[in-house]
Design a protein around this motif. Sequence first.
Motif, PDB file in Angstrom:
ATOM      1  N   TRP A 118      -7.149   2.002   4.390  1.00 39.38           N
ATOM      2  CA  TRP A 118      -5.786   2.006   3.877  1.00 39.38           C
ATOM      3  C   TRP A 118      -5.823   1.964   2.369  1.00 39.38           C
ATOM      4  O   TRP A 118      -6.685   1.321   1.767  1.00 39.38           O
ATOM      5  CB  TRP A 118      -5.014   0.777   4.383  1.00 39.38           C
ATOM      6  N   LYS A 119      -4.837   2.639   1.779  1.00 38.86           N
ATOM      7  CA  LYS A 119      -4.727   2.552   0.328  1.00 38.86           C
ATOM      8  C   LYS A 119      -3.460   1.801  -0.036  1.00 38.86           C
ATOM      9  O   LYS A 119      -2.427   1.913   0.625  1.00 38.86           O
ATOM     10  CB  LYS A 119      -4.747   3.935  -0.318  1.00 38.86           C
ATOM     11  N   LYS A 120      -3.583   1.040  -1.097  1.00 32.27           N
ATOM     12  CA  LYS A 120      -2.442   0.313  -1.640  1.00 32.27           C
ATOM     13  C   LYS A 120      -2.148   0.936  -2.990  1.00 32.27           C
ATOM     14  O   LYS A 120      -3.029   0.981  -3.863  1.00 32.27           O
ATOM     15  CB  LYS A 120      -2.798  -1.164  -1.803  1.00 32.27           C
ATOM     16  N   TRP A 123       1.375  -0.961   0.503  1.00 37.77           N
ATOM     17  CA  TRP A 123       0.411  -0.339   1.402  1.00 37.77           C
ATOM     18  C   TRP A 123       0.983   0.989   1.877  1.00 37.77           C
ATOM     19  O   TRP A 123       2.158   1.070   2.225  1.00 37.77           O
ATOM     20  CB  TRP A 123       0.161  -1.229   2.627  1.00 37.77           C
ATOM     21  N   VAL A 124       0.132   2.005   1.901  1.00 40.82           N
ATOM     22  CA  VAL A 124       0.557   3.291   2.447  1.00 40.82           C
ATOM     23  C   VAL A 124       0.145   3.308   3.914  1.00 40.82           C
ATOM     24  O   VAL A 124      -1.038   3.243   4.240  1.00 40.82           O
ATOM     25  CB  VAL A 124      -0.104   4.458   1.694  1.00 40.82           C
ATOM     26  N   GLU A 125       1.136   3.309   4.775  1.00 40.05           N
ATOM     27  CA  GLU A 125       0.852   3.355   6.215  1.00 40.05           C
ATOM     28  C   GLU A 125       1.752   4.419   6.812  1.00 40.05           C
ATOM     29  O   GLU A 125       2.787   4.132   7.394  1.00 40.05           O
ATOM     30  CB  GLU A 125       1.089   1.985   6.850  1.00 40.05           C
ATOM     31  N   GLN A 126       1.310   5.673   6.600  1.00 37.42           N
ATOM     32  CA  GLN A 126       2.128   6.790   7.071  1.00 37.42           C
ATOM     33  C   GLN A 126       2.015   6.919   8.566  1.00 37.42           C
ATOM     34  O   GLN A 126       0.957   6.716   9.141  1.00 37.42           O
ATOM     35  CB  GLN A 126       1.659   8.095   6.425  1.00 37.42           C
TER      36      GLN A 126
END
Lengths: 144, 144, 81, 81
Positions: A119-121, A130-133
Motif C-alpha cells: 500500500w502507498k500512503k 492511504w491509497v486503497e483503490q
Amino acid sequence: MFQLTRAPIELAPLLSVVQRDSDGAITSFLGVVRNHARGRRVIRMEYHAYEPMAAALIEQVGRELEDRWSVKAAIVHRLGCLEIGEASVAIVVASPHRAEAFAACRHAIERIKAEAPIWKKEFYEDGSTWVEQEPGGSHSMPGG
Amino acid sequence: MFQLTRAPIELAPLLSVVQRDSDGAITSFLGVVRNHARGRRVIRMEYHAYEPMAAALIEQVGRELEDRWSVKAAIVHRLGCLEIGEASVAIVVASPHRAEAFAACRHAIERIKAEAPIWKKEFYEDGSTWVEQEPGGSHSMPGG
Amino acid sequence: MRVHVYFFASHRDVVGTDQIDLDLSDGCNVAGVQSLLAERYPRLAPLLGCSRASVNEQYCGSDRLLADGDRIAFIPPVSGG
Amino acid sequence: MRVHVYFFASHRDVVGTDQIDLDLSDGCNVAGVQSLLAERYPRLAPLLGCSRASVNEQYCGSDRLLADGDRIAFIPPVSGG
C-alpha cells in the motif's frame, strides 16, 4: 532476483542479473513517484507491505514470467519513504525476442498492481491518505 | 535525445533525460547482440547506417511518440562493432501512466526496425553476412 | 486454538495495532474471524467488506477453516507498483 | 544535371564504392537512375528490385523527378534495431 528493498532502486545491476548471451531484447518498467494523484499535489509517498506475503507474491510472478514466456526476469519493489521521481518498482525482462519481453514485462506490473499486498500512503502539503483503490477502479484511471 | 552513437549505450543517462515530475511510469527497450541468429553462432555484429537519414528517422519516430502519446522519449542507436551482449539500440519512454509508456516504447522499436536505414553484418567463426531481411520476414521470426 | 491476525494500512490506523491474537473454537473459519473483528472494532467492519482474506500469506476464501497458529490478514485494496 | 548516388551494405560490396555521381538528362526520375545502375552493375540489378528508393534522405516512389544535386539511395531491406 525477486525482492523487497528499502534502498533506492538501480536499474543497471538488474540488467546484468537477467541478461543471457542468447537474449536479443531487454524490456524494463519503472514505477516512479509522481507529483500529483487524484487531483492533488503529492509531496512524497510511503510504501508499506505485508512483507512475507508480498515477497512471496513477487517471486511467484517472476516464476510465472519465466515459465510462460521462457524469459529471465528481475523484480524489485521498494518500501519506506520515497521522494518524487524515485522508483517504487522495477521489472526487467530479458528474452531472445522482443514480443515476449514486452508481454512479460507488462504482465508482471499488472499482476503486482492487482495482487501484491503493498500500500502507498500519499503525503500532501496538508495531510496524508492511504491509497486503497477498489479493484477495477485502477483500470479506468491507471496509476503509473 | 534522439541520436546515433559509436559509444556503448548506457541506460541511466537516458532515464534522467526523459523523466519529468509528472511521470509515474518509465518503460525501456534494449536491443542487444545475441550469440545466435538464423541457426548460426554469431561472434560479433557490425552496425552500419545511412547516417543522416537514419538520424532524421530516429528523431521523427521520437517526435511521433511525443505527439501521439504525450510521452517524453529518448532513442539512441549504436553503430560500429558490437560484442555479444552489447546494446545496439535503447528506447526510453516516460509517461504519467503505464499504458502509454508501454505502447509508445513498442511502437518505437517496430518503426525503427521497419524504417531506419541501418544494417547489421553478422560475423561467424567462418565468415560474415549482411542481414537484409525482406520486409515481413522479420514478423514470422522477429529478431530482438 | 489461537490464531494471529495482522492489520495493514487503514485497518492498522483504525485498530491501533498491527497484530492481535484471537482464541477461537475448533471449526472456526475465516468468515468467523471477520465477524469477531467487526464486533470488536465497529469502524473496521465496513473496511473488512472490501478486503481479501489471506491465511499463512496466501489469498483464500472466507470458508477457509483455521488451524492453531494460523496467520490471518484481511488485505485492504492494494496500491503497490 | 548531376546527382549523387550512395550505396549501402551488400550494394556497396557489389558496386565496390560507397558513392558515385551520375550525369542525367532533364526529366529523369528515380526509375531512370535504377535502370542506369542495373545496366552499369549487372550484379546489382536483382538487389535494386527489393530496395526502397530515397531522395535527399526521404523515402520516395520510383516516379520521383530528380533535380541537380539530389542525393539518391536505394535502401536494401533494413536490419537495425
